[in-house]
Motif scaffolding. Structure first.
Motif, PDB file in Angstrom:
ATOM      1  N   ILE A  92     -87.252  -1.207 -10.743  1.00 55.85           N
ATOM      2  CA  ILE A  92     -85.963  -1.464 -11.384  1.00 55.85           C
ATOM      3  C   ILE A  92     -85.007  -0.398 -10.862  1.00 55.85           C
ATOM      4  N   GLU A  93     -83.886  -0.822 -10.315  1.00 54.03           N
ATOM      5  CA  GLU A  93     -82.850   0.113  -9.886  1.00 54.03           C
ATOM      6  C   GLU A  93     -81.625  -0.117 -10.755  1.00 54.03           C
ATOM      7  N   ILE A  94     -81.173   0.953 -11.375  1.00 53.54           N
ATOM      8  CA  ILE A  94     -80.044   0.875 -12.296  1.00 53.54           C
ATOM      9  C   ILE A  94     -78.942   1.796 -11.778  1.00 53.54           C
ATOM     10  N   GLU A  95     -77.840   1.189 -11.341  1.00 52.74           N
ATOM     11  CA  GLU A  95     -76.692   1.985 -10.916  1.00 52.74           C
ATOM     12  C   GLU A  95     -75.929   2.390 -12.160  1.00 52.74           C
ATOM     13  N   VAL A  96     -75.607   3.676 -12.239  1.00 51.26           N
ATOM     14  CA  VAL A  96     -74.971   4.200 -13.441  1.00 51.26           C
ATOM     15  C   VAL A  96     -73.567   4.713 -13.138  1.00 51.26           C
ATOM     16  N   GLY A  97     -72.752   4.725 -14.170  1.00 54.87           N
ATOM     17  CA  GLY A  97     -71.395   5.242 -14.049  1.00 54.87           C
ATOM     18  C   GLY A  97     -71.325   6.683 -14.511  1.00 54.87           C
ATOM     19  N   ASP A  98     -70.110   7.138 -14.766  1.00 53.90           N
ATOM     20  CA  ASP A  98     -69.905   8.522 -15.209  1.00 53.90           C
ATOM     21  C   ASP A  98     -70.508   8.773 -16.586  1.00 53.90           C
ATOM     22  N   ASP A  99     -70.435   7.786 -17.463  1.00 48.49           N
ATOM     23  CA  ASP A  99     -71.003   7.907 -18.805  1.00 48.49           C
ATOM     24  C   ASP A  99     -72.459   7.462 -18.730  1.00 48.49           C
ATOM     25  N   ASN A 100     -73.363   8.414 -18.445  1.00 47.01           N
ATOM     26  CA  ASN A 100     -74.752   8.020 -18.203  1.00 47.01           C
ATOM     27  C   ASN A 100     -75.761   8.678 -19.139  1.00 47.01           C
ATOM     28  N   GLU A 101     -75.294   9.236 -20.235  1.00 45.77           N
ATOM     29  CA  GLU A 101     -76.219   9.843 -21.191  1.00 45.77           C
ATOM     30  C   GLU A 101     -77.035   8.775 -21.907  1.00 45.77           C
ATOM     31  N   GLY A 102     -78.337   8.990 -21.975  1.00 47.73           N
ATOM     32  CA  GLY A 102     -79.206   8.106 -22.730  1.00 47.73           C
ATOM     33  C   GLY A 102     -79.680   6.864 -22.003  1.00 47.73           C
ATOM     34  N   ILE A 103     -79.279   6.691 -20.749  1.00 55.87           N
ATOM     35  CA  ILE A 103     -79.670   5.485 -20.024  1.00 55.87           C
ATOM     36  C   ILE A 103     -81.178   5.452 -19.789  1.00 55.87           C
ATOM     37  N   LEU A 104     -81.770   6.567 -19.397  1.00 49.52           N
ATOM     38  CA  LEU A 104     -83.218   6.594 -19.173  1.00 49.52           C
ATOM     39  C   LEU A 104     -83.967   6.266 -20.464  1.00 49.52           C
ATOM     40  N   ALA A 105     -83.543   6.839 -21.569  1.00 54.09           N
ATOM     41  CA  ALA A 105     -84.207   6.579 -22.855  1.00 54.09           C
ATOM     42  C   ALA A 105     -84.086   5.110 -23.249  1.00 54.09           C
ATOM     43  N   ALA A 106     -82.896   4.541 -23.092  1.00 50.36           N
ATOM     44  CA  ALA A 106     -82.691   3.136 -23.463  1.00 50.36           C
ATOM     45  C   ALA A 106     -83.473   2.208 -22.543  1.00 50.36           C
ATOM     46  N   ALA A 107     -83.459   2.498 -21.254  1.00 47.43           N
ATOM     47  CA  ALA A 107     -84.201   1.668 -20.296  1.00 47.43           C
ATOM     48  C   ALA A 107     -85.700   1.762 -20.566  1.00 47.43           C
TER      49      ALA A 107
ATOM     50  N   GLU B 279     -80.375  -7.605 -20.433  1.00 42.44           N
ATOM     51  CA  GLU B 279     -80.624  -6.576 -21.459  1.00 42.44           C
ATOM     52  C   GLU B 279     -80.281  -5.186 -20.925  1.00 42.44           C
ATOM     53  N   PHE B 280     -80.652  -4.920 -19.671  1.00 43.54           N
ATOM     54  CA  PHE B 280     -80.316  -3.626 -19.057  1.00 43.54           C
ATOM     55  C   PHE B 280     -78.803  -3.454 -18.960  1.00 43.54           C
ATOM     56  N   LEU B 281     -78.096  -4.541 -18.645  1.00 40.43           N
ATOM     57  CA  LEU B 281     -76.644  -4.468 -18.488  1.00 40.43           C
ATOM     58  C   LEU B 281     -75.922  -4.188 -19.806  1.00 40.43           C
ATOM     59  N   LYS B 282     -76.595  -4.362 -20.928  1.00 38.28           N
ATOM     60  CA  LYS B 282     -76.011  -4.051 -22.235  1.00 38.28           C
ATOM     61  C   LYS B 282     -76.052  -2.553 -22.547  1.00 38.28           C
ATOM     62  N   ILE B 283     -76.836  -1.802 -21.794  1.00 38.29           N
ATOM     63  CA  ILE B 283     -76.950  -0.357 -22.021  1.00 38.29           C
ATOM     64  C   ILE B 283     -75.634   0.302 -21.569  1.00 38.29           C
ATOM     65  N   PRO B 284     -74.991   1.069 -22.452  1.00 34.66           N
ATOM     66  CA  PRO B 284     -73.729   1.739 -22.071  1.00 34.66           C
ATOM     67  C   PRO B 284     -73.914   2.629 -20.845  1.00 34.66           C
ATOM     68  N   GLY B 285     -72.983   2.470 -19.889  1.00 28.06           N
ATOM     69  CA  GLY B 285     -73.025   3.278 -18.679  1.00 28.06           C
ATOM     70  C   GLY B 285     -73.694   2.593 -17.501  1.00 28.06           C
ATOM     71  N   VAL B 286     -74.398   1.483 -17.736  1.00 24.63           N
ATOM     72  CA  VAL B 286     -75.057   0.756 -16.650  1.00 24.63           C
ATOM     73  C   VAL B 286     -74.033  -0.131 -15.955  1.00 24.63           C
ATOM     74  N   ILE B 287     -73.976  -0.021 -14.627  1.00 22.60           N
ATOM     75  CA  ILE B 287     -73.032  -0.793 -13.828  1.00 22.60           C
ATOM     76  C   ILE B 287     -73.699  -2.014 -13.188  1.00 22.60           C
ATOM     77  N   ARG B 288     -74.903  -1.782 -12.619  1.00 26.84           N
ATOM     78  CA  ARG B 288     -75.579  -2.841 -11.886  1.00 26.84           C
ATOM     79  C   ARG B 288     -77.087  -2.636 -12.023  1.00 26.84           C
ATOM     80  N   VAL B 289     -77.835  -3.737 -11.991  1.00 25.29           N
ATOM     81  CA  VAL B 289     -79.295  -3.662 -12.125  1.00 25.29           C
ATOM     82  C   VAL B 289     -79.933  -4.572 -11.082  1.00 25.29           C
ATOM     83  N   SER B 290     -80.958  -4.070 -10.417  1.00 23.00           N
ATOM     84  CA  SER B 290     -81.768  -4.873  -9.491  1.00 23.00           C
ATOM     85  C   SER B 290     -83.226  -4.728  -9.934  1.00 23.00           C
TER      86      SER B 290
END
Length: 167
Positions: A97-112, A154-165
């Motif tokens: 899973i590759e998740i491109e993140v934006g500037d607001d990226n706190e908590g993305i690893l935990a949510a994913a 579901e991944f795209l609903k995580i705040p700060g996530v821009i793109r998912v592969s």
């Protein structure tokens, strides 16, 4: 860390390129002014080629690092992170899973991680590119099993996530 490095090398972009490449590759400097990846000695010429600088820049960068207490503390203690399984995951029967993140990226690893865990899939490895080094930072997660594509939404609903592969 990056503020310290940037302050020391801001007048020397080629030296900054060397320092960034060393951190990216997990290369350290010893007190004898030699460059290592773990216990493997790296030639000045090889690092110069990788950093796209003249070999003399390697010497001047190392001199700067050795003479500076803060820099030497950083660069003498770098340890390589090990093998990233992304490019061989398919051969090993693992998911990616590759998740491109934006500037607001706190908590993305935990949510994913929570989302993956909710599907009873184990995480084998997680790697996040450095937001200071990459224009488009990516969180890469290697899973024990393939991840169903319907989780992309579901991944795209995580705040700060821009793109998912997922592959």
């Amino acid at each position: 860390m990056w503020e310290e490095i940037d302050t020391k090398f801001k007048k020397y972009p080629a030296r900054m390129a060397v320092a960034q490449k060393m951190i990216e590759l997990g290369l350290k400097v010893d007190k004898n002014k030699k460059i290592y990846c773990d216990n493997l000695k790296i030639s000045d010429a090889a690092l110069a080629k990788a950093a796209k600088v003249d070999r003399r820049v390697i010497k001047s960068t190392i001199e700067t690092i050795i003479k500076d207490k803060e820099l030497s503390n950083i660069f003498e203690n770098i340890t390589p992170a090990g093998t990233l399984l992304k490019n061989i995951a398919k051969n090993l029967g693992l998911g990616v899973i590759e998740i491109e993140v934006g500037d607001d990226n706190e908590g993305i690893l935990a949510a994913a991680s929570a989302l993956i865990s909710s599907k009873n899939i184990s995480i084998r490895q997680a790697y996040a590119s450095d937001t200071e080094l990459d224009d488009n930072p990516v969180l890469t997660i290697i899973t024990e099993d393939f991840v169903p594509g319907d989780l992309i939404s579901e991944f795209l609903k995580i705040p700060g996530v821009i793109r998912v592969s997922i592959y």
